[in-house]
Design a protein around this motif. Structure first.
Motif, PDB file in Angstrom:
ATOM      1  N   VAL A 253     -53.683  32.375 -23.785  1.00  0.00           N
ATOM      2  CA  VAL A 253     -53.947  33.010 -22.496  1.00  0.00           C
ATOM      3  C   VAL A 253     -52.631  33.619 -22.048  1.00  0.00           C
ATOM      4  O   VAL A 253     -51.664  32.894 -21.785  1.00  0.00           O
ATOM      5  N   MET A 254     -52.581  34.937 -21.982  1.00  0.00           N
ATOM      6  CA  MET A 254     -51.362  35.646 -21.637  1.00  0.00           C
ATOM      7  C   MET A 254     -51.576  36.515 -20.399  1.00  0.00           C
ATOM      8  O   MET A 254     -52.652  37.093 -20.219  1.00  0.00           O
ATOM      9  N   ILE A 255     -50.547  36.596 -19.592  1.00  0.00           N
ATOM     10  CA  ILE A 255     -50.554  37.446 -18.406  1.00  0.00           C
ATOM     11  C   ILE A 255     -49.481  38.510 -18.589  1.00  0.00           C
ATOM     12  O   ILE A 255     -48.308  38.176 -18.801  1.00  0.00           O
ATOM     13  N   GLN A 256     -49.906  39.747 -18.558  1.00  0.00           N
ATOM     14  CA  GLN A 256     -48.987  40.875 -18.733  1.00  0.00           C
ATOM     15  C   GLN A 256     -48.845  41.597 -17.396  1.00  0.00           C
ATOM     16  O   GLN A 256     -49.839  41.973 -16.772  1.00  0.00           O
ATOM     17  N   SER A 257     -47.617  41.784 -16.965  1.00  0.00           N
ATOM     18  CA  SER A 257     -47.367  42.432 -15.678  1.00  0.00           C
ATOM     19  C   SER A 257     -46.562  43.709 -15.874  1.00  0.00           C
ATOM     20  O   SER A 257     -45.658  43.762 -16.721  1.00  0.00           O
ATOM     21  N   GLY A 258     -46.905  44.742 -15.091  1.00  0.00           N
ATOM     22  CA  GLY A 258     -46.141  45.982 -15.155  1.00  0.00           C
ATOM     23  C   GLY A 258     -44.741  45.816 -14.620  1.00  0.00           C
ATOM     24  O   GLY A 258     -43.792  46.459 -15.093  1.00  0.00           O
TER      25      GLY A 258
ATOM     26  N   HIS B 246     -61.535  29.214 -15.869  1.00  0.00           N
ATOM     27  CA  HIS B 246     -61.200  30.582 -16.306  1.00  0.00           C
ATOM     28  C   HIS B 246     -60.508  31.359 -15.179  1.00  0.00           C
ATOM     29  O   HIS B 246     -60.917  32.472 -14.828  1.00  0.00           O
ATOM     30  N   VAL B 247     -59.448  30.761 -14.656  1.00  0.00           N
ATOM     31  CA  VAL B 247     -58.698  31.362 -13.553  1.00  0.00           C
ATOM     32  C   VAL B 247     -57.209  31.248 -13.846  1.00  0.00           C
ATOM     33  O   VAL B 247     -56.724  30.199 -14.296  1.00  0.00           O
ATOM     34  N   CYS B 248     -56.462  32.346 -13.576  1.00  0.00           N
ATOM     35  CA  CYS B 248     -55.009  32.341 -13.655  1.00  0.00           C
ATOM     36  C   CYS B 248     -54.432  32.726 -12.300  1.00  0.00           C
ATOM     37  O   CYS B 248     -54.977  33.609 -11.617  1.00  0.00           O
TER      38      CYS B 248
ATOM     39  N   PRO C 172     -55.763  37.797 -16.910  1.00  0.00           N
ATOM     40  CA  PRO C 172     -55.051  37.710 -18.192  1.00  0.00           C
ATOM     41  C   PRO C 172     -55.342  38.957 -19.028  1.00  0.00           C
ATOM     42  O   PRO C 172     -56.183  39.787 -18.664  1.00  0.00           O
ATOM     43  N   THR C 173     -54.680  39.072 -20.148  1.00  0.00           N
ATOM     44  CA  THR C 173     -54.909  40.204 -21.045  1.00  0.00           C
ATOM     45  C   THR C 173     -56.313  40.126 -21.645  1.00  0.00           C
ATOM     46  O   THR C 173     -56.931  39.053 -21.693  1.00  0.00           O
ATOM     47  N   LEU C 174     -56.820  41.285 -22.114  1.00  0.00           N
ATOM     48  CA  LEU C 174     -58.156  41.321 -22.701  1.00  0.00           C
ATOM     49  C   LEU C 174     -58.249  40.449 -23.953  1.00  0.00           C
ATOM     50  O   LEU C 174     -59.326  39.944 -24.288  1.00  0.00           O
TER      51      LEU C 174
END
Length: 265
Positions: free
Chosen positions: A199-204, A220-222, A231-233
């Motif tokens: 489970v990855m979170i990508q931020s601009g 299923h919550v971040c 999270p990422t697709l």
């Protein structure tokens, strides 16, 4: 006009002390004036949900059953029925019925004797019947039924990584909540399980060091700093398996993993 006799045939004071082995949401049913009958507790079968398809030109059929991370077929809910009785006089019985009714329709955790966890599900009351003898109240019987998840759910366990290694109890997958504080500024944070799931979170924009990240695989919550994020697709919320699994963090070195072990019995 005669006086109505509200005394009961059986006195509560003459009952043996309840051992407190049957509890609902931590409350002894004996303290509410209810005791198990000889029928005690019945646990219905947990039936796996299977699917097979016949294909022309092939012998037998093809197993299309959906399975969990351990290869077990998913299982439907099971009914857990507690056969209960209350005694005393009519006033006692009405009071006990009012107290028991708070569980009707509620989400409950039912524990009994030495089971390693609780049956979790919605409760309902069924088959209430009053018994009278020679014009006097004797007792009331009622079934407390829980439409429970197929497995027992244990108490939540929290482990701090990497100070303590994971040792997951139970015999079914458990769904973790993983909480950590970022150790460096980064545009990418997350966790992976070593089995191809992450489970990855990508931020601009860069996520600052010291940000609190919570990844709840059960719901299923971040969140980052309490704010929900996507999270990422390619992310896949994952369970952790019984035994000694490993978790790897991205942009963090320490994490608290909270989970509830599960048992199929």
């Amino acid at each position: 006009m005669g006086v109505i006799d509200t005394t009961g045939i059986f006195s509560r004071r003459r009952l043996p002390v309840d051992d407190g082995s049957l509890t609902v949401n931590g409350i002894r049913l004996g303290s509410l004036g209810w005791w198990l009958t000889s029928g005690a507790v019945e646990v219905a079968d947990a039936t796996p949900v299977t699917s097979y398809a016949d294909i022309p030109g092939m012998g037998g059929s093809v197993d299309q059953t959906l399975t969990d991370e351990m290869g077990y077929a998913y299982t439907g809910r099971r009914a857990v029925t507690c056969h209960l009785r209350t005694v005393g006089n009519e006033v006692d019985a009405i009071d006990s019925m009012e107290r028991l009714a708070v569980f009707h329709g509620a989400d409950v955790r039912l524990r009994w004797r030495g089971l390693p966890g609780a049956f979790v599900g919605r409760a309902r009351l069924e088959n209430r019947a009053d018994t009278w003898s020679r014009g006097r109240y004797a007792f009331t019987e009622c079934d407390l039924v829980v439409d429970a998840a197929p497995f027992l759910v244990g108490d939540a366990v929290s482990v701090v990584l990497p100070n303590t290694s994971l040792a997951i109890d139970g015999n079914r997958p458990a769904w973790p909540v993983i909480s950590f504080v970022t150790s460096v500024p980064s545009t990418r944070v997350g966790v992976s399980d070593g089995r191809g799931h992450s489970v990855m979170i990508q931020s601009g924009a860069s996520i600052s060091s010291g940000s609190r990240v919570v990844i709840d695989c059960a719901e299923h919550v971040c969140t980052i700093a309490g704010n929900k994020v996507m999270p990422t697709l390619a992310s896949d919320y994952f369970p952790i398996l019984p035994g000694k699994p490993t978790l790897s963090l991205t942009s963090a070195t320490n994490a608290t993993v909270t989970y509830s072990p599960a048992w199929m019995i």
